[in-house]
Design a protein around this motif. Structure first.
Motif, mmCIF file in Angstrom:
data_model
loop_
_atom_site.group_PDB
_atom_site.id
_atom_site.type_symbol
_atom_site.label_atom_id
_atom_site.label_comp_id
_atom_site.label_asym_id
_atom_site.label_seq_id
_atom_site.Cartn_x
_atom_site.Cartn_y
_atom_site.Cartn_z
ATOM 1 N N ARG A 1 -11.434 1.289 -16.600
ATOM 2 C CA ARG A 1 -11.336 2.262 -17.684
ATOM 3 C C ARG A 1 -10.325 1.761 -18.709
ATOM 4 N NH1 ARG A 1 -12.548 7.787 -18.105
ATOM 5 N NH2 ARG A 1 -13.143 7.750 -15.905
ATOM 6 N N ALA A 2 -10.655 1.931 -19.984
ATOM 7 C CA ALA A 2 -9.781 1.478 -21.062
ATOM 8 C C ALA A 2 -9.467 2.631 -22.003
ATOM 9 C CB ALA A 2 -10.434 0.339 -21.831
ATOM 10 N N ASP A 3 -8.171 2.890 -22.218
ATOM 11 C CA ASP A 3 -7.762 3.814 -23.270
ATOM 12 C C ASP A 3 -7.776 3.097 -24.621
ATOM 13 O OD1 ASP A 3 -7.151 5.923 -21.393
ATOM 14 O OD2 ASP A 3 -5.351 4.788 -20.878
ATOM 15 N N ILE A 4 -7.411 1.812 -24.600
ATOM 16 C CA ILE A 4 -7.490 0.953 -25.782
ATOM 17 C C ILE A 4 -8.230 -0.309 -25.373
ATOM 18 C CG2 ILE A 4 -6.209 -0.426 -27.453
ATOM 19 C CD1 ILE A 4 -3.963 1.557 -27.285
ATOM 20 N N LEU A 5 -9.234 -0.676 -26.150
ATOM 21 C CA LEU A 5 -10.037 -1.860 -25.873
ATOM 22 C C LEU A 5 -9.846 -2.863 -27.007
ATOM 23 C CD1 LEU A 5 -12.222 -3.187 -24.044
ATOM 24 C CD2 LEU A 5 -13.940 -2.118 -25.517
ATOM 25 N N VAL A 6 -9.530 -4.105 -26.656
ATOM 26 C CA VAL A 6 -9.361 -5.158 -27.652
ATOM 27 C C VAL A 6 -10.462 -6.194 -27.449
ATOM 28 C CG1 VAL A 6 -7.821 -6.881 -28.639
ATOM 29 C CG2 VAL A 6 -6.866 -4.812 -27.611
ATOM 30 N N LEU A 7 -11.183 -6.482 -28.517
ATOM 31 C CA LEU A 7 -12.264 -7.459 -28.465
ATOM 32 C C LEU A 7 -11.731 -8.796 -28.957
ATOM 33 C CD1 LEU A 7 -15.112 -5.245 -29.960
ATOM 34 C CD2 LEU A 7 -14.406 -5.488 -27.565
ATOM 35 N N ALA A 8 -11.654 -9.779 -28.049
ATOM 36 C CA ALA A 8 -11.125 -11.105 -28.378
ATOM 37 C C ALA A 8 -12.059 -12.174 -27.838
ATOM 38 C CB ALA A 8 -9.721 -11.272 -27.788
ATOM 39 N N THR A 9 -13.354 -11.958 -28.039
ATOM 40 C CA THR A 9 -14.358 -12.825 -27.415
ATOM 41 C C THR A 9 -14.648 -14.101 -28.193
ATOM 42 O OG1 THR A 9 -16.132 -11.582 -28.508
ATOM 43 C CG2 THR A 9 -15.475 -10.866 -26.316
ATOM 44 N N GLY A 10 -14.107 -14.228 -29.398
ATOM 45 C CA GLY A 10 -14.409 -15.425 -30.179
ATOM 46 C C GLY A 10 -15.836 -15.389 -30.699
#
Length: 505
Positions: free
Chosen positions: A175-184
């Motif tokens: 579960r994520a309260d904050i999600l960071v997308l760093a997939t390139g």
């Protein structure tokens, strides 16, 4: 080897500062998808800041920080920025160089005399930089301040309270309260003219496949699609393997990446005052700046170093139409001057060109036909109406990342798009992003739970590919997450209601 660092920057919260309360033991759940340089650097900065959050990085590779660039074990693959400008910490620009010198001094890193140029600058192997990132992360992984989950995100659901649940390839959930997308960015797609060769041993779609490159006959006639840094990596690798055949690199403009020059003093040109509002004005100002710097005894390298530093401000003053025009007309010229070759790689290319074993041509590849013992390639030179037919033994694709298909390529991004939580950048450079690096949803609103780190935010920032720029960008994201973590007990009491006995992830 783990080298002790100086005391960290000021903390946002210290257990010695005040008595522990329930709200302080409750932590925001921050999940980072992607553990390449951007994702790893963000996790490290959050740990260094002691942000009151549980930080999880979802990355299938065994080590964080070892994305495509820094996982290469190829000896000729070197960083293309001098070591003294590479760092995870924007506040300590020479952090990597200091680590490198100490590692060489204590013998934990084998000496690499070829990494030092005649000017004394260091361009070590890319895997060495990956090792540096890993060692900086190691203490935080050991204490659990950063958690690494080796899996891929297969799907994402949104809960009634707005948090996100990630379904992973190992069948677990986070579960994520904050999600960071760093997939390139996704790997390059096979260009249409050679799509019919898919599955053929004569087509190498992955230019970083060491086995396929090693299998090529040493006298093979090779066509490389692309002429930028990836193309240079391929040529340098083939040369190390003892390749003797002719190599042709084809691209729209036939321009290859430039090398580094000596900068004895910084350019004094200011591209932000007055602000630039059009692509044509930018081109005119750059040309005048190069002339001015040359009059001061500097090469164009000093001008572009200044241009790179002021890139975000320049990009911010351009409207959507002029951003698109700049990409359409000037992107290739920018790329070949901005993304430079390591001197060691440049020397290989220059030698092969002098030996007439390497050539760069400008044109469009039209078709590729399999013959019994070779490939017939039809292409049209730039500016010509006449077609040319040539025979090659293999084609290698180095056309660069398919930035416009990042959502289709990645199941996690696809799931978020179906939920209407992210949208593609209108310029086709990644994902739509706000000034504070929040994702823009399908309704045009800024998401308070999803942030974009690294190259996926390039459409908003303009210049966001190199490690130095990514480190600066994720530093701002770390501060934004720290702000949200401090405000979470007030703004999201449900999100931080779980106590220490509950599963923090």
């Amino acid at each position: 080897m783990i080298i002790a660092r100086p005391p960290s920057r000021a903390r946002f919260w210290s257990p010695e500062a005040e008595p522990m309360t329930l709200q302080q033991t409750s932590r925001l759940r921050v999940v980072i998808i992607g553990g390449g340089f951007s994702g790893a650097s963000l996790a490290w900065q959050l740990a260094e800041l002691q942000v009151h959050a549980n930080v999880t990085v979802v990355e299938p590779r065994s080590q964080l920080g070892r994305g495509l660039a820094y996982s290469s074990a190829e000896a000729v693959h070197r960083i293309n920025v001098p070591a003294h400008r590479m760092t995870m910490d924007p506040e300590r620009r020479e952090d990597f160089l200091e680590w490198l010198l100490e590692a060489e001094a204590d013998g934990s890193l084998p000496p690499d005399p070829e990494s030092v140029t005649a000017l004394g600058e260091r361009f070590p192997r890319r895997e060495v930089f990956g090792r540096y990132v890993g060692e900086r992360l190691a203490p935080h992984l050991a204490t659990g301040r950063i958690r690494h989950v080796r899996a891929r995100v297969s799907d994402i659901e949104r809960t009634p309270d707005g948090s996100l649940v990630l379904m992973l390839s190992d069948e677990s959930r986070i579960r994520a309260d904050i999600l960071v997308l760093a997939t390139g960015h996704p790997a390059p797609a096979v260009p249409r003219p050679v799509a019919g060769l898919t599955g053929s041993p004569r087509l190498i779609a992955d230019p970083y496949d060491p086995v396929r490159l090693a299998e090529l006959d040493r006298d093979a006639r090779i066509l490389v699609m692309g002429a930028a840094l990836t193309s240079a990596d391929v040529v340098a690798t083939l040369d190390r393997l003892g390749h003797r055949g002719r190599i042709t690199c084809i691209s729209r403009h036939g321009l290859r990446s430039r090398g580094h020059g000596q900068i004895t003093k910084d350019s004094q040109v200011d591209f932000t005052d007055p602000p630039i509002h059009s692509a044509s004005e930018l081109l005119r100002r750059v040309r005048h700046a190069v002339v001015d710097d040359q009059a001061q005894g500097q090469s164009w390298h000093a001008t572009f170093f200044r241009l790179r530093a002021q890139g975000p401000q320049i990009w911010a003053t351009l409207d959507a139409e002029n951003r698109a025009r700049l990409l359409r007309h000037l992107r290739t010229l920018w790329d070949v001057h901005r993304y430079r070759l390591a001197p060691q790689v440049e020397a290989v290319l220059n030698r092969l060109i002098a030996e007439e074993r390497l050539e760069y041509v400008a044109g469009h590849l039209l078709s590729a036909e399999k013959q019994e013992d070779a490939l017939d390639i039809v292409w049209r030179p730039r500016g010509s109406l006449r077609e040319r037919r040539e025979r090659f033994d293999a084609v290698i694709v180095t056309t660069g990342p398919a930035q416009g298909r990042c959502i289709d390529w990645n199941p996690a991004l696809g799931a978020l798009a179906r939920l209407g939580l992210i949208t593609p950048d209108p310029l086709g450079l990644g994902l739509a992003t706000t000034q504070t690096c929040h994702a823009v949803d399908a309704g045009g609103a800024a998401s308070q739970r999803i942030l974009i780190a690294g190259p996926l935010a390039r459409g908003h920032i303009g210049e966001l590919v190199g490690a130095p720029e990514c480190a600066i960008q994720v530093s701002s994201i770390a501060r934004e997450i720290a702000r949200q973590a401090l405000l979470a007990p007030i703004l999201r009491p449900a999100a931080v209601a779980h106590g220490p006995a509950a599963n923090p992830y």
